[in-house]
Each structure stands twice: as C-alpha cells, then as structure tokens.
Design an enzyme around this catalytic site. Structure first.
Site, PDB file in Angstrom:
ATOM      1  N   CYS A 116     -11.262  10.849  15.020  1.00  0.00           N
ATOM      2  CA  CYS A 116     -10.246  10.359  15.959  1.00  0.00           C
ATOM      3  C   CYS A 116     -10.767  10.410  17.375  1.00  0.00           C
ATOM      4  O   CYS A 116     -10.383   9.601  18.207  1.00  0.00           O
ATOM      5  CB  CYS A 116      -8.958  11.155  15.814  1.00  0.00           C
ATOM      6  SG  CYS A 116      -9.214  12.921  15.944  1.00  0.00           S
ATOM      7  N   GLU A 153      -0.124  12.373  15.232  1.00  0.00           N
ATOM      8  CA  GLU A 153      -1.470  12.401  15.823  1.00  0.00           C
ATOM      9  C   GLU A 153      -2.185  11.158  15.332  1.00  0.00           C
ATOM     10  O   GLU A 153      -2.532  11.060  14.152  1.00  0.00           O
ATOM     11  CB  GLU A 153      -2.209  13.661  15.401  1.00  0.00           C
ATOM     12  CG  GLU A 153      -1.519  14.903  15.934  1.00  0.00           C
ATOM     13  CD  GLU A 153      -2.448  16.094  16.045  1.00  0.00           C
ATOM     14  OE1 GLU A 153      -2.068  17.044  16.725  1.00  0.00           O
ATOM     15  OE2 GLU A 153      -3.544  16.081  15.454  1.00  0.00           O
TER      16      GLU A 153
HETATM   17  P1  NDP Z   1      -3.461   6.154   7.437  1.00  0.00           P
HETATM   18  O1  NDP Z   1      -2.412   5.896   8.435  1.00  0.00           O
HETATM   19  O2  NDP Z   1      -3.939   5.043   6.600  1.00  0.00           O
HETATM   20  O3  NDP Z   1      -3.006   7.306   6.434  1.00  0.00           O
HETATM   21  C1  NDP Z   1      -2.605   8.590   6.876  1.00  0.00           C
HETATM   22  C2  NDP Z   1      -1.767   9.251   5.792  1.00  0.00           C
HETATM   23  O4  NDP Z   1      -0.527   8.572   5.648  1.00  0.00           O
HETATM   24  C3  NDP Z   1      -2.432   9.229   4.415  1.00  0.00           C
HETATM   25  O5  NDP Z   1      -2.140  10.420   3.740  1.00  0.00           O
HETATM   26  C4  NDP Z   1      -1.745   8.037   3.773  1.00  0.00           C
HETATM   27  O6  NDP Z   1      -1.807   8.061   2.385  1.00  0.00           O
HETATM   28  C5  NDP Z   1      -0.337   8.218   4.287  1.00  0.00           C
HETATM   29  N1  NDP Z   1       0.499   7.012   4.252  1.00  0.00           N
HETATM   30  C6  NDP Z   1       0.141   5.725   4.123  1.00  0.00           C
HETATM   31  N2  NDP Z   1       1.225   4.910   4.194  1.00  0.00           N
HETATM   32  C7  NDP Z   1       2.298   5.714   4.376  1.00  0.00           C
HETATM   33  C8  NDP Z   1       3.700   5.480   4.563  1.00  0.00           C
HETATM   34  N3  NDP Z   1       4.217   4.249   4.566  1.00  0.00           N
HETATM   35  N4  NDP Z   1       4.517   6.544   4.745  1.00  0.00           N
HETATM   36  C9  NDP Z   1       4.018   7.792   4.780  1.00  0.00           C
HETATM   37  N5  NDP Z   1       2.697   8.074   4.613  1.00  0.00           N
HETATM   38  C10 NDP Z   1       1.848   7.051   4.411  1.00  0.00           C
HETATM   39  O7  NDP Z   1      -4.678   6.797   8.232  1.00  0.00           O
HETATM   40  P2  NDP Z   1      -6.097   7.251   7.684  1.00  0.00           P
HETATM   41  O8  NDP Z   1      -5.939   8.278   6.613  1.00  0.00           O
HETATM   42  O9  NDP Z   1      -6.934   6.046   7.384  1.00  0.00           O
HETATM   43  O10 NDP Z   1      -6.692   8.008   8.933  1.00  0.00           O
HETATM   44  C11 NDP Z   1      -7.426   7.349   9.948  1.00  0.00           C
HETATM   45  C12 NDP Z   1      -6.604   7.291  11.223  1.00  0.00           C
HETATM   46  O11 NDP Z   1      -6.193   8.598  11.569  1.00  0.00           O
HETATM   47  C13 NDP Z   1      -7.383   6.786  12.411  1.00  0.00           C
HETATM   48  O12 NDP Z   1      -6.601   5.917  13.165  1.00  0.00           O
HETATM   49  C14 NDP Z   1      -7.680   8.060  13.196  1.00  0.00           C
HETATM   50  O13 NDP Z   1      -7.898   7.836  14.555  1.00  0.00           O
HETATM   51  C15 NDP Z   1      -6.439   8.842  12.937  1.00  0.00           C
HETATM   52  N6  NDP Z   1      -6.675  10.260  13.156  1.00  0.00           N
HETATM   53  C16 NDP Z   1      -6.103  10.853  14.241  1.00  0.00           C
HETATM   54  C17 NDP Z   1      -6.354  12.184  14.532  1.00  0.00           C
HETATM   55  C18 NDP Z   1      -5.740  12.838  15.723  1.00  0.00           C
HETATM   56  O14 NDP Z   1      -5.858  14.049  15.825  1.00  0.00           O
HETATM   57  N7  NDP Z   1      -5.111  12.144  16.644  1.00  0.00           N
HETATM   58  C19 NDP Z   1      -7.237  12.988  13.667  1.00  0.00           C
HETATM   59  C20 NDP Z   1      -7.768  12.271  12.548  1.00  0.00           C
HETATM   60  C21 NDP Z   1      -7.480  10.945  12.306  1.00  0.00           C
HETATM   61  P3  NDP Z   1      -3.025   7.294   1.636  1.00  0.00           P
HETATM   62  O15 NDP Z   1      -4.298   7.628   2.345  1.00  0.00           O
HETATM   63  O16 NDP Z   1      -2.983   7.865   0.307  1.00  0.00           O
HETATM   64  O17 NDP Z   1      -2.711   5.832   1.761  1.00  0.00           O
END
Ligand code: NDP
Length: 457
Positions: A263, A229
C-alpha cells in the site's frame, strides 16, 4: 462440499482445496462469537496478553513453514515472507507494551465530590476483512489489538491469503484464544459481503478503494465503527541537493519491493531537473540488478504477481504511457507463464495525463517525472485523490519539513520510504481511507471511550 481452490501464482498449480463459508455459516459464526465475547472481555488483561505472547512464540517456532505457506500462495519471495513475519514480532511487542496504558481508566476531574472518568470498553464483535499483500502485517494490526482489548474477531482473509489466514487462526487457538473469539471465514468477496451485512459492532477493512467504498455504502446507515485502510499513489520528490545515488537506490527498492504490491510502495517519483538524468541512470541500473524468478529461491527479489488480473492493469498503464509519449527504459511487458509474471518497468517523460501517474499500479512499474522547483513538486504530489504516504530526499531538514508539511498524506518520509512503524499511526487522506491502525491510537480504536460522571455525595 463447497471448497475454495488455492493456486500458487508462481506456477499456476492448485495447492489446496479448503472448505468455504457461505452466508448461513457466516451468520452462525457471528452469532457464536457474540455469545462468546462477554466471557473474553471478562478475562483479565494479563491473561489475554499471555495468549498473545504464546501466539508470538508459536510464530517464532513455525516461522520457516509459515514463510513457505505465504510464498506458495502469494508468490512473495521467501526472504520477504520471512521479513514480514519478523516484522510482525515487533508489532506484537509494541501492542503488548502499549495496551495497559492505552486502555487504563483515566480520572480527568475529581473535585468537590464530583469525579469524571474515561473507561475504554471493547467494541464487542468486530469484523476484520483483510488484504493479501501483507496478511500478517495488515491482519495483525487489527486482530492483535482487537483481541487484547477484549473483542471477538471475525477474520476474513483475502482468498489469495487463505492458508495464511487459517495458520493465524490455528496458532491463536493453540495459544489459548477461544475458537469462537477468533473466527476465520474462508471464501471470496461474497463471504466478506455476507459478513458486512451481519450484526457486528465494528468493521475494520484493508483493501482497495472500490471495495472499501461499497462497504461504506452498505454499513453507513447502521452506525457501527468503520475503518477503511485503502490504496495510495504515493509520491516521492528528490530535491536538487539530494544525494542522488542514495536516493535512487532507496527509491528503486521502495517502488519494487514485493513486486510493488505494497500500500505504501513508491508509485510516483518527481526529480529536480538539475539531477534528473543522473538519478534516472542510477535508478535504472539498480532495477536491472533485481532478480525476477522462483519466489522460493533465496536470491529472488521479484516474485510472481499474486493476482493475475493485475497484469491487465499494468499492461494498460504501460500502453497508455507509451501512447502519450513516455520513454520506456526497462521492462514494460509480461513474462511467459505458467504463473503471473511482470518485468520491473521504468518510464520517464511522464506526466499527469497518464494513468501511470494517477491510478494505483500495485505492481513493479514506476514513472519518473522531471520538475523545476519545490513548488511544482508539491503541487504534483497533491494532484491525487489519494493520500497515504509521501516522501522527500534532501540533506536539508528545513526544506524537507517545508515540503512535507504542505503535502496531504497520513505518513511523510524524509530520506526514507516504504516504511511502517508500530509506534506511529497509520492512516490516509482522501480516498486512502478513514480511521487508523498502529500507535496507541490504534489500540484505543478497538474501544469506545465511556464517560463516567460520579457524584459521591
Ligand atoms: P480488495 O478490495 O480486492 O479485497 C480486500 C478484502 O475484501 C479481501 O478479503 C476481499 O476478499 C474482500 N472483499 C471483496 N469484495 C468484498 C465485498 N463486496 N464486501 C466485503 N469484502 C469484500 O483488495 P486487495 O485484497 O486486492 O488488496 C489490495 C488493495 O489493498 C490495494 O489497493 C492496497 O493499496 C490496499 N491496501 C491498503 C493498505 C493500507 O494500509 N492502507 C495495506 C494493504 C493493502 P477476496 O480477496 O476473497 O475477494
């Protein structure tokens, strides 16, 4: 001990140090979850539902302190933190009501001694890698139905919502979910990456396109269930016959709520030229009333930005739009720290050469573009690599349906925006991701449909 420091984005102050996981502890926890999962699957559905009902009651009991925790670590206004927690309750109720009928074994054929049935079998051990912007919502959309259907869950909250992730685990365990069946993993992206490489049966990710794409590359050859997502660049079109003021007030909220860090925030607005100036005036007036400040104040509408790095993205989009001829009406700059602050920002005279109209902003900034016709609006709405939500404001339902049926988006809105319902599937087109959560499909997605061919004679 290796620890993760949690910072309050509104003050820049450190608020906690928590022990963090590493690749070895992640591997050990996945292995323990794998051992524990069959017993959880064997527990009756009624008992599993009882645990989630107790979890719900603990969220109600602790709501105020949970809201404060969320606000302290994300900068979200405390009223909006309460809204998120209260919204979670409705989602839990939906899942509790839907799980029996969504997972019953169904007989689809029974004739001449031949019976065919579909059984919903839990996937097994699933990873839930989650975002920080609505950790209770986007986490709950996964871990609640995953646990109800008999899966073990490895839950990696975003590093920016760690305290909330640990609170979720504490309440689930207090409610009776075994500690090896719901397992929080603390750390930054490297912990998520380590989890991705483990022997899991499903990976449910909410986050950015960039991280989602790297996860897809990593797990692709392993043939496990993958749901992503991801982000959006969600458009809304205001037709010439719309109630202009109502549309402006609704869309100002849809663009700026949670400082635009949703999002499904409204990220682009197209307005018919005949009402454009009137719409813009109401929109800007409304945005000017939004109070920016201490997220713990009851009258704050825009709190701190959760991630400091996003301020650079907003600055770059504002600079690019200005250089290409956009008109700035309000905002357009950071506010002084400590903490991460950006003023609500409105541009008009924008077009699709500008980053502001192409790439996710994920902040309190919006571009408003004039259009000549419904056809031009549809073409612009579809001029994106994303496709999460899209909306139309008009009193004419036929017109709304005609426009929205031509727009490539997982969710479409008539006279509303920035809305999620537990009863409807949540999914995206294009780079907004694959798979879905919510609705009865969002329960079944945590199961494999097993086909039974039964000949009695
Ligand atoms: P990120 O992609 O930065 O992080 C998402 C998660 O992935 C975090 O827990 C992060 O850890 C983890 N992560 C980071 N790098 C890796 C990796 N290489 N492998 C596995 N996991 C990893 O997104 P954000 O948290 O900044 O969220 C914002 C984004 O999410 C926006 O683009 C938003 O649109 C989207 N979003 C989409 C939704 C939907 O329903 N479609 C709902 C809500 C948000 P850490 O944070 O600790 O780096």
């Amino acid at each position: 001990m290796n620890t993760l420091t949690i910072t309050n984005p509104a003050t820049g102050a450190s608020i906690a140090n928590v022990p963090r996981d590493d690749a070895a502890s992640v591997a050990a926890k996945v292995s323990q979850a794998r051992t524990a999962q069959p017993a959880w699957q064997a527990v009756s559905l009624a008992e599993r539902k009882g645990c989630i009902e107790r979890f719900r009651s603990f969220v109600v009991r602790d709501l105020e302190s949970l809201a404060h925790t969320l606000t302290h670590e994300t900068g979200k206004p405390v009223k909006q933190s309460r809204n998120e927690l209260n919204g979670l309750l409705g989602r839990i109720d939906f899942f509790l009501g839907a799980v029996d009928t969504s997972t019953n074994t169904v007989t689809v054929f029974n004739e001449g001694g031949m019976c065919e049935q579909i059984e919903q079998v839990p996937l097994g051990v699933v990873a839930n890698i989650s975002a920080w912007n609505y950790p209770w919502f986007v986490g709950g959309n996964v871990f609640v139905p995953a646990l109800l259907t008999g899966n073990a869950v490895l839950y990696k909250p975003s590093e920016f919502a760690t305290m909330t992730g640990l609170a979720i685990a504490r309440l689930l365990h207090e409610a009776g979910i075994p500690e090896n069946v719901f397992v929080p993993l603390v750390g930054t992206g490297d912990v998520g990456e380590a989890l991705t490489g483990e022997r899991i049966d499903g990976l449910f990710f909410t986050g950015s396109y960039a991280t989602g794409a790297s996860i897809a590359r990593a797990v692709g050859p392993r043939m496990i269930k993958l749901q992503l997502e991801l982000g959006g660049k969600d458009p809304t079109y205001v037709c010439l016959d719309a109630n202009v003021k109502n549309a402006a007030l609704s869309l100002a909220d849809g663009a700026m709520y949670n400082a635009g860090q949703s999002c499904c925030s409204v990220e682009r607005i197209y307005v018919h030229e005949s009402i454009h100036d009137e719409f813009l005036q109401h929109f800007v007036e409304e945005v000017k009333t939004f109070k920016v400040g201490d997220p713990m104040s009851e009258d704050t509408y825009i709190g701190a930005m959760t991630r400091a790095a996003q301020l650079d993205v907003l600055d770059a989009q504002a600079k690019d739009a200005t250089a290409k001829g956009a008109t700035l009406h309000v905002g357009g700059h950071r506010l002084p720290g400590p903490g991460n602050w950006y003023t609500p920002t409105v541009f008009s005279n924008v077009d699709h050469t500008m980053e502001l109209m192409r790439e996710e902003s994920f902040g309190p900034i919006i571009g408003i573009q004039k259009v000549k016709s419904d056809e031009e609006a549809v073409a612009l709405m579809n001029d994106t690599r994303y496709g999460l939500t899209a909306g139309v404001f008009t009193p004419d339902e036929a017109r709304a349906r005609s426009v929205l049926s031509r727009v490539n988006a997982g969710s479409v809105y008539w006279n509303c925006c920035d809305r999620v319902s537990p009863r409807l599937p949540w999914s995206g087109y294009g780079d907004s991701g694959i798979g879905l959560t919510l609705s009865t499909y969002g329960v079944q997605t945590f199961c494999r449909p097993k086909a039974w061919h039964l000949r009695s004679a």
